[in-house]
Design a protein around this motif. Structure first.
Motif, PDB file in Angstrom:
ATOM      1  N   GLU A 141      61.495  15.602  45.619  1.00 41.12           N
ATOM      2  CA  GLU A 141      60.438  14.732  46.141  1.00 41.12           C
ATOM      3  C   GLU A 141      59.434  15.532  46.970  1.00 41.12           C
ATOM      4  O   GLU A 141      58.223  15.297  46.903  1.00 41.12           O
ATOM      5  CB  GLU A 141      61.047  13.629  47.001  1.00 41.12           C
ATOM      6  CG  GLU A 141      61.919  12.653  46.235  1.00 41.12           C
ATOM      7  CD  GLU A 141      61.142  11.876  45.201  1.00 41.12           C
ATOM      8  OE1 GLU A 141      59.989  11.559  45.458  1.00 41.12           O
ATOM      9  OE2 GLU A 141      61.701  11.627  44.122  1.00 41.12           O
ATOM     10  N   VAL A 197      72.160  14.708  46.251  1.00 42.56           N
ATOM     11  CA  VAL A 197      71.150  13.857  46.889  1.00 42.56           C
ATOM     12  C   VAL A 197      70.116  14.718  47.608  1.00 42.56           C
ATOM     13  O   VAL A 197      68.915  14.433  47.576  1.00 42.56           O
ATOM     14  CB  VAL A 197      71.829  12.884  47.871  1.00 42.56           C
ATOM     15  CG1 VAL A 197      70.805  11.985  48.507  1.00 42.56           C
ATOM     16  CG2 VAL A 197      72.858  12.049  47.156  1.00 42.56           C
ATOM     17  N   LEU A 198      70.568  15.819  48.228  1.00 47.55           N
ATOM     18  CA  LEU A 198      69.619  16.695  48.919  1.00 47.55           C
ATOM     19  C   LEU A 198      68.704  17.412  47.937  1.00 47.55           C
ATOM     20  O   LEU A 198      67.529  17.638  48.229  1.00 47.55           O
ATOM     21  CB  LEU A 198      70.384  17.707  49.766  1.00 47.55           C
ATOM     22  CG  LEU A 198      70.604  17.218  51.188  1.00 47.55           C
ATOM     23  CD1 LEU A 198      71.635  18.052  51.872  1.00 47.55           C
ATOM     24  CD2 LEU A 198      69.308  17.268  51.942  1.00 47.55           C
ATOM     25  N   MET A 204      66.007  15.054  47.176  1.00 51.96           N
ATOM     26  CA  MET A 204      65.002  15.009  48.243  1.00 51.96           C
ATOM     27  C   MET A 204      64.066  16.210  48.145  1.00 51.96           C
ATOM     28  O   MET A 204      62.844  16.081  48.347  1.00 51.96           O
ATOM     29  CB  MET A 204      65.681  15.022  49.612  1.00 51.96           C
ATOM     30  CG  MET A 204      66.426  13.771  49.959  1.00 51.96           C
ATOM     31  SD  MET A 204      66.935  13.880  51.681  1.00 51.96           S
ATOM     32  CE  MET A 204      68.498  13.083  51.627  1.00 51.96           C
TER      33      MET A 204
END
Lengths: 172, 105
Positions: free
Chosen positions: B36, B29-30, B33
């Motif tokens: 992004e 998940v990191l 991010m």
């Protein structure tokens, strides 16, 4: 010359880079999600300083309203033991060196390249805003077909996401 | 005055932070991010060029149109990536990418 817009730009840049550093530095993954939100709002501020109000609005709505929420949902659904004390992997010093090298390369090459910018009569650089209606007209006439293709891509991606996470009759 | 170089340096720094995150973080998940962050660095660069460069009367709106496309594709990519991560978590009870080494020799 320090102008109010430059001060505001530095504030937005500090917000963006501080949030970005928060994402990659913090040990708590929920804090990382909120740091991402801060970084996105900083980017929205940069858009506002470039007179791109529509993009700033889209940035706040899509990133602040949708993407960060989706990431928080993903965090809740994948609750793991090291939730609050993440560790980086063993290659982090190499990653830091590679990142610093790429920053040096990018900054040197972009700043070292001269670009013909718009200037006023006194020779100072000016920002030329894109009118709201000019953006809409460009998007829906010249770039209408890519726009439709992009919406199709979004639709297919969302259907694909639903299919991926669907449990078939509760068996798995 | 804000110059194009200011935006380019901020963009390069944000992109670099994203690269570090992708390379050094363990949680999937990191890493998402960080990706992004990199996409937003590209957007900063695009808005800088769209606002400052002298196009000589040609299409200035194209930069902003491109940013809208980047945001759209980022949303699609995020939805798919989250779905894959959830699937991974259901199968392996972990989102640590160091443990996802099934196809590594």
């Amino acid at each position: 010359m320090v102008t109010p817009s430059l001060v505001l730009f530095y504030a937005a840049a500090a917000l963006t880079l501080g949030g970005g550093l928060g994402v990659v530095m913090t040990r708590n993954i929920v804090y990382a999600a909120f740091a991402l939100l801060v970084a996105m709002m900083g980017v929205a501020g940069v858009f506002l300083l470039m007179f791109a109000e529509f993009l700033a609005l889209v940035q706040v709505l899509i990133y602040g309203g949708a993407i960060v929420i989706v990431i928080l949902f993903a965090l809740m659904l994948t609750r793991v033991q090291d939730f609050e004390h993440l560790s980086d992997n063993r290659q982090w010093p190499i990653a830091a060196v590679v990142a610093a090298a790429i920053f040096g390369l990018l900054a040197a090459s972009t700043v070292g390249t001269s670009v013909r910018t718009t200037t006023d009569a006194a020779g100072a650089t000016v920002r030329t805003p894109v009118a709201f209606d000019a953006l809409g007209e460009s998007l829906f006439t010249q770039w209408a077909v890519p726009f439709e293709v992009a919406s199709l891509v979004l639709l297919v991606a969302l259907i694909g996401a639903v299919v991926l996470v669907r449990t078939s009759g509760g068996r798995d | 005055m804000i110059e194009l170089a200011h935006l380019q340096v901020v963009s390069a720094a944000l992109f670099t932070i994203g690269i570090y995150g992708v390379l050094a973080r363990r949680s999937a998940v990191l890493i998402l991010m960080s990706i992004e962050l990199m996409l937003n660095a590209v957007n900063i660069n695009l808005i800088g060029f769209a606002t400052f460069v002298d196009f000589g009367g040609a299409e200035r709106a194209l930069g902003q149109v491109l940013i809208i496309f980047v945001i759209t594709i980022a949303a699609a990519e995020l939805a798919l990536a989250i779905a894959i991560i959830l699937r991974l978590y259901r199968n392996r009870s972990s989102v640590n990418i160091d443990e996802i080494d099934l196809m590594k020799w």
